[in-house]
Design a protein around this motif. Structure first.
Motif: not given
Length: 310
Positions: A237-252
């Motif tokens: 994920h180039p714009t929110v590097p903190e998302n790398v390693g997280m699941t889509l459920i955790e993010i959304l």
């Protein structure tokens, strides 16, 4: 004495005719084969004929040196000739055993492949008969570094399918502009797919984890590419590097709509699908409706999207 002379003249004539026929036969054979006895290739200006000849060389090699030695031979650039390259597929599973130009494809299942136009071509390759058949599809051309219409000749021997082909043109659909955000998004994802086909999983993840990547760009205004595994874990994920390693459920997953969108994304197939949800637009800084185009390639999901305010 005269009768003997006539017989002698006839014998000499017969011998001369036989010798002439032998010479003509040798000349014809020389025209149709190389010095080592192999069949001479047709000109590349006859791409169908050249493709069939090229695949036949692999079949001859297979018959001569066996399965593993042939696979080893074609798992490097020795198995490529300009736009022609050979790949070998397991006829039962669709898994690639050899690929001359894209080694990252080896071990992946191509038996269910779908091209970027939605054409399901993998099963057609896998189902090739021993007599061979043609399969057309859009695929990455490693010689031109773009997509093209590929005409592939596929033929089965034992439990393997041998394939090569030629490219007719560049990607046949004109590239859309940003004024057509849906079409532009699909093209943005297609560029990432071409990069994946050429360079492999790890290279794509590294490419999209950098916001400064070009050719293709990882970020272009509101568009950016991201990669998710089949369990929904973000890999790039180039714009929110903190998302790398997280699941889509955790993010959304803060809202029912977000949880539904996360579940929808991990069910994407090779044909691709649209998924909508509310997400931060990095260009405007606002929470907006995001239209994400996501598709499956092997064990990853490749995606991008566009934002709609309101």
């Amino acid at each position: 004495m005269m009768a003997h002379s006539v017989v002698t003249r006839r014998s000499r004539a017969i011998i001369a005719v036989v010798a002439l026929l032998l010479l003509l036969g040798q000349a014809a054979a020389a025209c149709g084969s190389d010095d080592d006895g192999t069949t001479a290739p047709p000109p590349k200006t006859e791409p169908d004929a050249y493709t069939k000849w090229y695949v036949q060389q692999a079949l001859d090699r297979y018959e001569e040196i066996g399965r593993q030695a042939t696979i080893d031979y074609y798992n490097n650039e020795a198995g490529a000739d300009d736009q022609w390259y050979l790949f070998i597929m397991d006829a039962d599973t669709g898994v690639l055993a050899a690929h001359a130009t894209i080694p990252s494809r080896v071990g992946t299942n191509s038996g269910d492949n779908v091209d970027i136009t939605g054409h399901v071509y993998g099963p057609l390759l896998k189902a090739a008969p021993e007599s061979g058949h043609w399969v057309d599809y859009v695929f990455y051309n490693p010689q031109t570094d773009t997509g093209g219409t590929k005409h592939a000749w596929a033929i089965r021997r034992d439990d393997l399918v041998f394939v090569s082909g030629w490219y007719e043109d560049s990607y046949p659909i004109p590239r859309p502009t940003k004024a057509e955000p849906g079409s532009y998004t699909r093209t943005f994802v297609e560029d990432a797919v071409w990069f994946y086909e050429s360079n492999g999983r790890g290279a794509l993840i590294d490419h999209l984890n950098s916001p400064d990547s070009t050719d293709p760009p990882s970020v272009d205004g509101q568009w950016y590419g991201f990669v998710v595994d089949l369990d929904g874990v973000v890999l790039a994920h180039p714009t929110v590097p903190e998302n790398v390693g997280m699941t889509l459920i955790e993010i959304l997953g803060a809202t029912p709509e977000g949880r539904l969108a996360a579940d929808e994304m991990v069910t994407a197939t090779e044909t691709g699908k649209w998924v909508e949800y509310i997400y931060l637009n990095p260009q405007s800084g606002n929470q907006e409706t995001k239209h994400t185009w996501i598709l499956k390639r092997d064990d990853i999901l490749i995606a991008s999207g566009w934002y709609e305010s309101g």
